[in-house]
Structure formats: C-alpha cells, structure tokens
Design a protein around this motif. Structure first.
Motif, PDB file in Angstrom:
ATOM      1  N   VAL A 177      71.415 -49.796 -23.971  1.00 54.57           N
ATOM      2  CA  VAL A 177      70.968 -50.899 -23.118  1.00 54.57           C
ATOM      3  C   VAL A 177      72.183 -51.588 -22.501  1.00 54.57           C
ATOM      4  O   VAL A 177      72.198 -51.910 -21.302  1.00 54.57           O
ATOM      5  N   ASP A 178      73.217 -51.811 -23.323  1.00 61.35           N
ATOM      6  CA  ASP A 178      74.415 -52.496 -22.834  1.00 61.35           C
ATOM      7  C   ASP A 178      75.074 -51.733 -21.690  1.00 61.35           C
ATOM      8  O   ASP A 178      75.448 -52.322 -20.675  1.00 61.35           O
ATOM      9  N   VAL A 179      75.233 -50.417 -21.835  1.00 59.52           N
ATOM     10  CA  VAL A 179      75.932 -49.670 -20.792  1.00 59.52           C
ATOM     11  C   VAL A 179      75.081 -49.583 -19.528  1.00 59.52           C
ATOM     12  O   VAL A 179      75.615 -49.644 -18.410  1.00 59.52           O
ATOM     13  N   CYS A 180      73.755 -49.498 -19.662  1.00 63.58           N
ATOM     14  CA  CYS A 180      72.907 -49.471 -18.467  1.00 63.58           C
ATOM     15  C   CYS A 180      72.929 -50.816 -17.745  1.00 63.58           C
ATOM     16  O   CYS A 180      73.004 -50.866 -16.506  1.00 63.58           O
ATOM     17  N   LEU A 181      72.877 -51.913 -18.491  1.00 66.71           N
ATOM     18  CA  LEU A 181      73.002 -53.231 -17.862  1.00 66.71           C
ATOM     19  C   LEU A 181      74.370 -53.390 -17.204  1.00 66.71           C
ATOM     20  O   LEU A 181      74.492 -53.995 -16.129  1.00 66.71           O
ATOM     21  N   HIS A 182      75.398 -52.869 -17.846  1.00 64.30           N
ATOM     22  CA  HIS A 182      76.747 -52.912 -17.276  1.00 64.30           C
ATOM     23  C   HIS A 182      76.773 -52.202 -15.919  1.00 64.30           C
ATOM     24  O   HIS A 182      77.393 -52.687 -14.967  1.00 64.30           O
ATOM     25  N   LEU A 183      76.072 -51.080 -15.818  1.00 65.31           N
ATOM     26  CA  LEU A 183      76.044 -50.353 -14.551  1.00 65.31           C
ATOM     27  C   LEU A 183      75.267 -51.108 -13.476  1.00 65.31           C
ATOM     28  O   LEU A 183      75.662 -51.115 -12.306  1.00 65.31           O
ATOM     29  N   VAL A 184      74.165 -51.751 -13.867  1.00 65.68           N
ATOM     30  CA  VAL A 184      73.439 -52.580 -12.899  1.00 65.68           C
ATOM     31  C   VAL A 184      74.345 -53.702 -12.401  1.00 65.68           C
ATOM     32  O   VAL A 184      74.409 -53.989 -11.196  1.00 65.68           O
ATOM     33  N   ARG A 185      75.063 -54.326 -13.321  1.00 66.17           N
ATOM     34  CA  ARG A 185      75.980 -55.407 -12.932  1.00 66.17           C
ATOM     35  C   ARG A 185      77.092 -54.874 -12.041  1.00 66.17           C
ATOM     36  O   ARG A 185      77.472 -55.494 -11.046  1.00 66.17           O
ATOM     37  N   LYS A 186      77.613 -53.723 -12.378  1.00 63.87           N
ATOM     38  CA  LYS A 186      78.695 -53.122 -11.599  1.00 63.87           C
ATOM     39  C   LYS A 186      78.219 -52.742 -10.196  1.00 63.87           C
ATOM     40  O   LYS A 186      78.945 -52.909  -9.209  1.00 63.87           O
ATOM     41  N   ASP A 187      76.991 -52.243 -10.100  1.00 65.30           N
ATOM     42  CA  ASP A 187      76.455 -51.801  -8.812  1.00 65.30           C
ATOM     43  C   ASP A 187      75.966 -52.953  -7.942  1.00 65.30           C
ATOM     44  O   ASP A 187      76.136 -52.938  -6.718  1.00 65.30           O
ATOM     45  N   HIS A 188      75.327 -53.967  -8.581  1.00 66.16           N
ATOM     46  CA  HIS A 188      74.612 -54.973  -7.801  1.00 66.16           C
ATOM     47  C   HIS A 188      74.890 -56.417  -8.210  1.00 66.16           C
ATOM     48  O   HIS A 188      74.292 -57.327  -7.636  1.00 66.16           O
ATOM     49  N   SER A 247      75.878 -59.730 -11.170  1.00 66.17           N
ATOM     50  CA  SER A 247      75.358 -60.364 -12.374  1.00 66.17           C
ATOM     51  C   SER A 247      73.951 -60.907 -12.195  1.00 66.17           C
ATOM     52  O   SER A 247      73.161 -60.919 -13.147  1.00 66.17           O
ATOM     53  N   GLU A 248      73.617 -61.377 -10.988  1.00 66.37           N
ATOM     54  CA  GLU A 248      72.298 -61.975 -10.794  1.00 66.37           C
ATOM     55  C   GLU A 248      71.186 -60.972 -11.092  1.00 66.37           C
ATOM     56  O   GLU A 248      70.234 -61.273 -11.825  1.00 66.37           O
ATOM     57  N   LEU A 249      71.306 -59.769 -10.541  1.00 64.35           N
ATOM     58  CA  LEU A 249      70.286 -58.755 -10.800  1.00 64.35           C
ATOM     59  C   LEU A 249      70.332 -58.301 -12.258  1.00 64.35           C
ATOM     60  O   LEU A 249      69.286 -58.145 -12.899  1.00 64.35           O
ATOM     61  N   ALA A 250      71.527 -58.089 -12.792  1.00 61.63           N
ATOM     62  CA  ALA A 250      71.638 -57.643 -14.187  1.00 61.63           C
ATOM     63  C   ALA A 250      71.033 -58.668 -15.137  1.00 61.63           C
ATOM     64  O   ALA A 250      70.339 -58.304 -16.094  1.00 61.63           O
ATOM     65  N   ASN A 251      71.268 -59.941 -14.886  1.00 58.67           N
ATOM     66  CA  ASN A 251      70.690 -60.981 -15.741  1.00 58.67           C
ATOM     67  C   ASN A 251      69.172 -61.013 -15.613  1.00 58.67           C
ATOM     68  O   ASN A 251      68.459 -61.251 -16.602  1.00 58.67           O
ATOM     69  N   ARG A 252      68.671 -60.776 -14.406  1.00 54.27           N
ATOM     70  CA  ARG A 252      67.228 -60.753 -14.208  1.00 54.27           C
ATOM     71  C   ARG A 252      66.601 -59.580 -14.966  1.00 54.27           C
ATOM     72  O   ARG A 252      65.544 -59.721 -15.597  1.00 54.27           O
ATOM     73  N   VAL A 253      67.257 -58.428 -14.914  1.00 51.91           N
ATOM     74  CA  VAL A 253      66.768 -57.269 -15.659  1.00 51.91           C
ATOM     75  C   VAL A 253      66.772 -57.563 -17.159  1.00 51.91           C
ATOM     76  O   VAL A 253      65.817 -57.235 -17.870  1.00 51.91           O
ATOM     77  N   ALA A 254      67.846 -58.181 -17.639  1.00 50.48           N
ATOM     78  CA  ALA A 254      67.942 -58.495 -19.064  1.00 50.48           C
ATOM     79  C   ALA A 254      66.832 -59.438 -19.501  1.00 50.48           C
ATOM     80  O   ALA A 254      66.236 -59.260 -20.574  1.00 50.48           O
ATOM     81  N   VAL A 312      84.519 -66.139 -18.729  1.00 50.58           N
ATOM     82  CA  VAL A 312      84.753 -65.027 -17.809  1.00 50.58           C
ATOM     83  C   VAL A 312      83.427 -64.567 -17.198  1.00 50.58           C
ATOM     84  O   VAL A 312      83.344 -64.303 -15.985  1.00 50.58           O
ATOM     85  N   ALA A 313      82.388 -64.470 -18.019  1.00 54.44           N
ATOM     86  CA  ALA A 313      81.080 -64.033 -17.509  1.00 54.44           C
ATOM     87  C   ALA A 313      80.556 -64.999 -16.451  1.00 54.44           C
ATOM     88  O   ALA A 313      80.034 -64.583 -15.409  1.00 54.44           O
ATOM     89  N   ARG A 314      80.691 -66.295 -16.710  1.00 56.84           N
ATOM     90  CA  ARG A 314      80.223 -67.281 -15.733  1.00 56.84           C
ATOM     91  C   ARG A 314      81.077 -67.241 -14.469  1.00 56.84           C
ATOM     92  O   ARG A 314      80.556 -67.370 -13.341  1.00 56.84           O
ATOM     93  N   ALA A 315      82.375 -67.028 -14.619  1.00 53.52           N
ATOM     94  CA  ALA A 315      83.251 -66.926 -13.450  1.00 53.52           C
ATOM     95  C   ALA A 315      82.846 -65.735 -12.589  1.00 53.52           C
ATOM     96  O   ALA A 315      82.832 -65.812 -11.355  1.00 53.52           O
ATOM     97  N   ARG A 316      82.490 -64.625 -13.214  1.00 51.41           N
ATOM     98  CA  ARG A 316      82.052 -63.456 -12.460  1.00 51.41           C
ATOM     99  C   ARG A 316      80.788 -63.775 -11.662  1.00 51.41           C
ATOM    100  O   ARG A 316      80.659 -63.372 -10.493  1.00 51.41           O
ATOM    101  N   GLU A 317      79.854 -64.474 -12.264  1.00 46.89           N
ATOM    102  CA  GLU A 317      78.631 -64.841 -11.553  1.00 46.89           C
ATOM    103  C   GLU A 317      78.950 -65.686 -10.323  1.00 46.89           C
ATOM    104  O   GLU A 317      78.392 -65.469  -9.241  1.00 46.89           O
TER     105      GLU A 317
END
Length: 323
Positions: free
Chosen positions: A168-179, A181-188, A269-274
């Motif tokens: 789950v972590d690596v798939c969410l990481h790929l969603v975040r990398k591709d699109h 944090s907003e979409l990755a957080n929504r998926v999570a 760091v996570a919030r800064a990325r967002e």
C-alpha cells in the motif's frame, strides 16, 4: 480563441500474478490506483492466460495473458509462495518479463523482488524485500544491494517493497510521485490507510502491544500536527501527554518506531511538499508555516528526504499540471 487542454492518457498498471500469489497483495494495486480518480487503469495477467493458484484455498482467473505486459506503463509483481530456492526463473516467467516495454516502471511487493532479481533487473541496484527472507535473498542474488530494514526503495524505474502493507505504501508513493500529495491523500482517506509512510521507515518494530489502560501518544501526535509552525520541543509534547520526558519518549518510540524529533521532521517535510505542490507561496513562507526556522533548513531536510530542492520539486508538479 481558447486553447483546448490536452488530455493526458490513462496510465496502465499491469499486475503479474505468479503461481502461489498472495491474494491480499494481489488486490492492493487495484484498491489504490483504482481509487485515484480515473488516472490509472489496472489489469491483472498471468504468464499463460490460465487461472493461477493462490497461497489460499482458491484460484484466480484473470482472463489476461502475458500479452497485457506489452501495454504496461507500470508492472507490479505481488508476492507468491513458497519463496524461490534457486536463482533461476521458470521459462514461462522469463518469457513474460521479456514482453515488458523498456519504458515501463517495474514494482515488486515482498517476494516479488526475487523475480526481479532473478531477471537481472536489480543487479547493482538498491532493493528491499521481506525482512525474514533477507538471508535467502542475499545468498541467491549477491549482486543486489539489499536493505531489509526499510518499507520500500524507489530507484527510479524500479521500485521494491517489503511485505503486506508496504505494498500500500509503495503504491501511494507512486500516486504521490505521479500526481501529488492532494490526490494521494484523498486515495489514502478512501482506503482508510495512513497517507504517508516514508520508504526508509523500519519494516519491523519488535514491541509488546500496549495494554488498553495505558495512555498512548496518538492524541499528542494529532495535537502536534495542528501546530507544526510552532517550535515544538520534547518538553511540549510530553507536557501535552502528561508524561515525564523519559516515559513519553519511550512510549512514542514503542508506538511509532522513531523518536519524536524525527517524526516531527517527517511531518514538516510532508506538509512542505503539499504546500509546494498546491500553492505559489515563497519557500521562505512555507518554511515558516511548517516549522523550519529558515528556508535553508527546509531545503536541507527536503533534499535529505527526497533528493531535490524545493524549487525543483515544485517545478515537477507544476509541469505535470500543465500537461
């Protein structure tokens, strides 16, 4: 005259189910990518198009043969059992892997790393697999730079992850990398899982389950997340939890697996990325909003976490949005 925006093609994820596949991990790509607002298409295949045994008491009928791999943008290989005892792959698996386009991204979950290593895709690369199989993996594939202590390793076009939930972590990481944090957080949120666990986080923390009557640190972590801009100290955190410094630090590490200070840095760091993805705020202002004393401090921590500067990170997502 308005310019029509180009529609980005859907990213195709092909999951290769091998003999003895673990059903839970087999379903992770569809559950995560399939929840990402139609940005991905997920299909599952086997090496011969026939049903495949699982490690449970049933088979999986995928209806797709190895030809599906030719169309992949990302290929995911879930775990299967029992783990291989030799470094060789069955001929059918070798033939199937040969169909993967050179431009595709390849991902393994748990023992799927054995398949990537046997195919030579991990030679000279950093990688991970389930911690309990590290010795066997090193014996079979000595040319791989194995790190069995992390959740996942992102080496660009090849990613490997540890067991079960790390998929789950690596798939969410790929969603975040591709699109982003907003979409990755929504998926999570839709999947009811933690939105972000860093790849370098420990796989395995040997600890007793706290007794129900014990006071945990979850409430204090929630409290701290709402105050990242403040210069929070261990004393502040322990005071909120109404514990001594020593008790709080021990209990925090037991529950989270890292120290309070390191956890705070990761959240900042996570919030800064967002904010870099979703706003045009200057880097100096973002640093202040997430609790770093200076922009230089933010740059240092972001580079340590993901290897790029704030400006480069922001350009990546602005370019993606403009596609």
């Amino acid at each position: 005259m308005a310019t029509e925006r180009r529609v980005r093609p859907v990213h195709r994820v092909v999951v290769l189910a091998l003999d003895g596949v673990y059903p839970f991990e087999l379903g992770i790509p569809q559950r995560v990518f399939g929840t990402a607002d139609d940005h991905y298409e997920v299909v599952t295949c086997t090496v011969d198009g026939r049903p495949v045994r699982t490690c449970a008491d049933f088979e999986i009928n995928t209806r797709q043969g190895p030809e599906a791999l030719r169309t992949a943008d990302t290929v995911i290989i879930p775990p299967y059992g029992p783990p291989p005892t030799t470094a060789e792959l069955p001929a059918a698996v070798t033939d199937a892997l040969a169909l993967i386009p050179a431009t595709a991204r390849t991902v393994s979950i748990c023992t799927g790393a054995f398949t990537l290593a046997a195919a030579g895709l991990l030679d000279g690369r950093p990688a991970t697999t389930h911690w309990s199989l590290a010795d066997r993996f090193r014996e079979l594939y000595p040319r791989v730079a194995l790190d069995p202590d992390v959740l996942f390793v992102d080496d660009g076009d090849v990613l490997t992850s540890a067991g079960a939930a790390s998929g789950v972590d690596v798939c969410l990481h790929l969603v975040r990398k591709d699109h982003g944090s907003e979409l990755a957080n929504r998926v999570a949120r839709r999947c009811v899982v933690p939105p972000w666990r860093e790849g370098g986080q420990a796989q395995y923390i040997e600890q007793p389950v706290p007794a129900p009557s014990e006071t945990g640190t979850a409430a204090t972590r929630d409290w701290a997340l709402g105050r990242l801009a403040e210069p929070l100290t261990l004393t502040d955190l322990a005071g909120h939890a109404r514990m001594s410094l020593r008790t709080f630090a021990r209990r925090f590490r037991d529950e989270v697996g890292i120290s309070p200070g390191r956890w705070l840095t990761r959240q900042r760091v996570a919030r800064a990325r967002e904010l870099l993805e979703s706003s045009d705020l200057p880097v100096e202002q973002i640093a202040g909003q997430v609790g770093f004393a200076t922009a230089a401090s933010l740059r240092q921590h972001l580079h340590t976490a993901i290897g790029v500067s704030p400006q480069a990170y922001r350009r990546t997502f602005q370019a993606a949005d403009g596609d």
